[in-house]
Design an enzyme around this catalytic site. Sequence first.
Site, short mmCIF file in Angstrom:
data_model
loop_
_atom_site.label_atom_id
_atom_site.label_comp_id
_atom_site.label_asym_id
_atom_site.label_seq_id
_atom_site.Cartn_x
_atom_site.Cartn_y
_atom_site.Cartn_z
N SER A 48 89.00 -38.90 158.92
CA SER A 48 87.68 -38.27 158.95
C SER A 48 86.71 -38.46 159.44
CB SER A 48 87.30 -37.26 157.68
OG SER A 48 86.97 -39.04 157.01
N ASP A 335 77.83 -40.08 152.97
CA ASP A 335 78.13 -39.04 151.51
C ASP A 335 78.86 -40.59 151.07
OD1 ASP A 335 80.26 -39.55 153.25
OD2 ASP A 335 80.80 -37.57 153.05
N HIS A 338 81.14 -41.57 153.67
CA HIS A 338 81.13 -41.80 155.69
C HIS A 338 79.70 -42.10 156.06
CE1 HIS A 338 84.05 -37.97 154.38
NE2 HIS A 338 84.75 -38.84 155.03
#
Length: 370
Positions: A48, A335, A338
């Site tokens: 991600s 978040d 990340h």
Amino acid sequence: MASSLFPAVHCFSYSTVSCCFFFLLFFYFPSVSHGQNTVPAMYMFGDSLVDAGNNNHIPLSLIKADFPHNGVDYPGRKATGRFSNGKNAADFLAEKLGLQSPPPYLSLPSSSNATDTFLRGVNFASGGAGILNTTHKGQCLTLDRQIELFSSVYGGLAQQLGGVETQKHLSQSIIGIVIGSNDLFGYFKSDSDSRATPQQFIDSLVFTLTAQLKRLYNLGARKIFFVGTGPIGCCPSQRIQNKTGDCHVESNYGSILYNQGVSSLLRVMKSELGDMSYSFFNAYSALMEYIQNPSKYEFTEVKAACCGLGNLNAKVACLPISSYCSNRRDYVFWDFYHPTAATSRMLTNIIFDGSHPYVYPVNVRQLADV
Ligand SMILES: *[C@@H]1O[C@H](CO)[C@@H](O)[C@H](O)[C@H]1NC(C)=O
Ligand SMILES: *[C@@H]1O[C@H](CO)[C@@H](O)[C@H](O)[C@H]1NC(C)=O
Ligand SMILES: *[C@@H]1O[C@H](CO)[C@@H](O)[C@H](O)[C@H]1NC(C)=O
């Protein structure tokens, strides 16, 4: 430390520069300032941290970011599927190389087995992905699957251009790999007494990764850029595992072991294969520098996530119902897992122009010019 985080760009030592200044001016400088001549494309693999929207196309996946408040700082406030308030490290790195950010493989129309598309680079990265097939099985493109897809791209190119041209193109391209965090998170989440020791687990990861990197090499990869894991114990989701709100010590230790394992694997591969070059980014030491000296880098919040809910905004992902901060530039984390776009941009500056102990044996600018 500060000076090596943002070093001046030294192309040659002073004596070399002075003796052939005109030569350099004429021949060398243009390739340094543009880079496109040496790197035709970037092919990105990983999780991600560099997913540009592949998971949007995996209907059953729960690992997604194609909704607000993700993308709040992306052009057009668009939630593209990037796990960020804005761009991610793949975007910033492509920019540095003078390239378009490569499109997510799964966003390409299936009829697009087109040389032109593939030649411009492809992003295979997928949120949740790991080295192990078992990491978030069914929710993402695992690294093995990403390499399989790359192999089909190779097949398409080879049919159109022939093997020799394809190999030549790929050998000049940057092959970026950002992987490992999800495997480590999975290991530290399972606390059964019978699990392997951290060192045994890392050894098995590196063993699997060895075969994966050799496969990429056999498919033409010659300029490998590898991002190791960050201080995963300091991301908000792990801090709330610690009563004091400090970093989770054991997962940070796992990350250090993993980075040691991967950088020695790359060193051995290079010495065995000869014609392979690599750049290793130690995301642990680079991000830890920000976390330990925030004011030096104009951060004011290194613990809490900008977007989320609960303790440190880390109980809940960045969902439309979550709250988010207005001063995104001040936060290290977007978040619970990340980095913010600001953090990713700063890390990419180190990746491109930095030096030991953050990026070695060469930085990506030097890798591009090999
Ligand atoms: C992982 O999955 C790939 C297919 O995506 C397969 O080729 C490979 O053998 C699997 N690895 C293991 C260890 O099961
Ligand atoms: C493109 O076509 C070639 C040759 O038919 C095939 O080997 C390859 O798998 C295809 N690639 C993709 C991505 O569909
Ligand atoms: C929590 O943080 C403290 C202080 O840094 C550390 O000593 C302790 O080991 C941490 N606990 C865990 C579970 O990581």
